[in-house]
Design an enzyme around this catalytic site. Structure first.
Site, mmCIF file in Angstrom:
data_model
loop_
_atom_site.group_PDB
_atom_site.id
_atom_site.type_symbol
_atom_site.label_atom_id
_atom_site.label_comp_id
_atom_site.label_asym_id
_atom_site.label_seq_id
_atom_site.Cartn_x
_atom_site.Cartn_y
_atom_site.Cartn_z
ATOM 1 N N PRO A 173 40.082 38.520 -52.322
ATOM 2 C CA PRO A 173 40.287 39.933 -51.973
ATOM 3 C C PRO A 173 40.269 40.811 -53.216
ATOM 4 C CG PRO A 173 42.147 38.550 -51.267
ATOM 5 C CD PRO A 173 41.240 37.695 -52.068
ATOM 6 N N GLU A 174 39.525 41.887 -53.165
ATOM 7 C CA GLU A 174 39.538 42.863 -54.252
ATOM 8 C C GLU A 174 40.296 44.090 -53.753
ATOM 9 O OE1 GLU A 174 35.685 43.335 -56.135
ATOM 10 O OE2 GLU A 174 35.173 41.266 -55.731
#
Ligand SMILES: [Zn+2]
Length: 277
Positions: A2-3
């Protein structure tokens, strides 16, 4: 992994869940396995009975501000949350934390690779915490993150532009997917030296970072493998990706083949014709 847009999507989902249920946290259980680090001492006992005051994102951390002990959650590579609505919990492999809420609902943290972790923090003084003290500004905060900041900090840097914008001490939340996308939109070669960026390129970079991250957030993030928002929905930004994961396909702008190369150990995608600066 996840960014920033994915963490923000999860944060919004969690906040919505807590706001709609609006009861203090009930019983809390966890698995016996450690995540990336051991669980904080008495974690379940400490958060049980607390009311969630706010949930927000700083860098790629979820910050839970409570009526008692504040805590953070980092999602690592595969961390995710889901809401189970009928208390007869359908346990899945890799479920690690169960937070009972009112109305027979249970919030569950799942993490296949166990690179995520939890820790106690003081939400009012995050910058004093060891997890936050070294972090750069938020990319969407125009007061602290702007072209001049990028220009000044890039001087004499021998590192590639791509590694430069992924450095969390410079600016937080830009990971491998969005770095490639941002450079495409800026027209910059990922292998160019950061120290050679012009002021104009810094302006383009800042604008591209804001646009790409905001658009990805609006799409609910990017689902490459298994990302889901806290409510279970997928992100849709993968349909808008211009270069990431598109090696040997045609550039959507000029038609030449998208290139792929490892830079600092990470797969990097770009168009040799559109990204010539
Ligand atoms: Zn192109």
């Amino acid at each position: 992994m996840p960014e920033l847009p994915e963490v923000e999507t999860i944060q919004k989902g969690l906040l919505q869940i807590f706001e709609s249920i609006n009861t203090p946290i009930g019983n809390v259980h966890r698995s016996s396995q450690s995540l990336r680090f051991p669980w904080p001492r008495n974690f379940c006992k400490e958060i049980s009975g607390q009311r969630i005051v706010n949930i927000y994102r700083r860098a790629k951390y979820l910050v839970f501000e409570t009526s008692g002990q504040d805590f953070i959650c980092h999602l690592g590579m595969t961390g995710n949350w889901r809401l189970d609505e009928n208390r007869a919990i359908t346990k899945r492999p890799h479920d690690h934390l169960f937070i009972e809420l009112g109305h027979k609902k249970v919030l569950i943290y799942n993490d296949v690779r166990r690179f995520g972790f939890f820790d106690f923090v003081d939400a009012g003084h995050l910058e004093l915490s060891r997890w936050f003290s070294h972090l750069g500004p938020e990319p969407l905060d125009s007061e602290t993150f702007h072209a001049e900041y990028l220009f000044v900090n890039s001087r004499k840097k021998q590192t590639s532009v791509k590694s430069f914008i992924m450095d969390q001490r410079l600016v937080v939340g830009i990971g491998n997917i969005y770095a490639s996308e941002v450079l495409f939109r800026s027209g910059l070669r990922p292998t160019g030296k950061a120290g050679r960026l012009s002021r104009e390129s810094c302006q383009n970079l800042v604008r591209a970072i804001r646009e790409v991250l905001s658009e990805a957030m609006a799409q609910g993030g990017t689902t490459i493998k298994d990302f889901r928002a806290a409510g279970g929905s997928k992100g849709y930004f993968q349909q808008k990706l211009m270069v990431y994961g598109r090696d040997e396909q045609e550039c959507r702008v000029c038609g030449s083949g998208i290139r792929k190369k490892r830079i600092a150990g990470r797969s990097t995608f770009w168009c040799g014709r559109c990204q010539n600066r």
